[in-house]
Design a protein around this motif. Structure first.
Motif, PDB file in Angstrom:
ATOM      1  N   LYS A 100      -1.970  -2.454   9.518  1.00 49.90           N
ATOM      2  CA  LYS A 100      -2.957  -2.708   8.791  1.00 49.90           C
ATOM      3  C   LYS A 100      -2.867  -4.184   8.283  1.00 49.90           C
ATOM      4  N   ASN A 119      -6.812 -10.291   7.367  1.00 47.16           N
ATOM      5  CA  ASN A 119      -7.132  -9.471   6.297  1.00 47.16           C
ATOM      6  C   ASN A 119      -8.075  -8.261   7.097  1.00 47.16           C
ATOM      7  N   TYR A 120      -7.400  -7.298   7.039  1.00 48.08           N
ATOM      8  CA  TYR A 120      -7.856  -6.016   7.915  1.00 48.08           C
ATOM      9  C   TYR A 120      -9.380  -5.637   7.754  1.00 48.08           C
ATOM     10  N   GLY A 121      -9.747  -5.399   6.528  1.00 50.11           N
ATOM     11  CA  GLY A 121     -11.172  -5.127   6.541  1.00 50.11           C
ATOM     12  C   GLY A 121     -12.151  -6.021   7.059  1.00 50.11           C
ATOM     13  N   GLU A 122     -12.043  -7.396   7.256  1.00 49.48           N
ATOM     14  CA  GLU A 122     -12.859  -8.376   7.512  1.00 49.48           C
ATOM     15  C   GLU A 122     -12.791  -8.748   9.110  1.00 49.48           C
TER      16      GLU A 122
END
Length: 189
Positions: free
Chosen positions: A49, A96-99
């Motif tokens: 991630k 950025n893993y969440g984005e």
């Protein structure tokens, strides 16, 4: 009969070993984020991630292309750091893993490097390529041995015609029948 069983067992063993070896090679690829990759074009060598390492053969020895991909991917806000190595043909991306979805990064790389056509190309398996090489060598050997009179295709056609004539004369109800074999031979010419 015994010989056929041994050959079947040997072929199954060989096939099992090949599949096992292929799975071992896949386990070395630590793609924890499960990003799609394209063998021989854009391969994910390692991913966690927030970080992906790609192997891209087109980058190997091409510093201009490596700089181009760094410049273009660095413009994306969700991508933190991009490192390209033209010597090894690898590309390391921190993001950025969440984005951003990691598959979108792969898609961007494919688009930026114009690799769409490479991905669409039909690829033959190793076994298919090796069998093709064996066929080529055998064909050349027959052609040279007969001084250009025969090759594999000619032998194939002659064999079909002989079996067709034999089938028509001796066993007209055999499958495939002699007339079918004549059509096969005619299509090959």
């Amino acid at each position: 009969m015994y010989y056929k069983r041994i050959m079947r067992l040997a072929m199954l063993t060989l096939a099992g070993k090949m599949i096992n070896d292929a799975n071992k090679n896949k386990s070395k690829n630590k793609n924890h984020v499960n990003v799609a990759d394209f063998l021989g074009v854009v391969e994910v060598k390692h991913s966690i991630k927030g970080r992906i390492r790609y192997h891209i053969p087109k980058l190997k020895g091409n510093n201009v292309l490596a700089e181009h991909i760094i410049n273009q991917l660095s413009k994306v806000n969700m991508i933190g750091n991009v490192e390209a190595n033209a010597i090894t043909g690898t590309l390391l991306i921190n993001y950025n893993y969440g984005e951003i979805d990691p598959s979108m990064i792969t898609a961007a790389i494919v688009k930026l490097l114009n690799l769409e056509n490479e991905i669409k190309k039909k690829k033959d398996s190793l076994v298919t390529r090796e069998l093709s090489n064996v066929k080529e060598v055998l064909n050349l050997a027959i052609y040279n041995k007969t001084k250009g009179v025969l090759d594999i295709r000619a032998i194939y056609l002659i064999t079909i015609i002989i079996f067709a004539i034999r089938g028509i004369r001796m066993a007209p109800k055999m499958l495939p029948n002699g007339y079918t074999m004549v059509r096969w031979a005619y299509k090959e010419i």
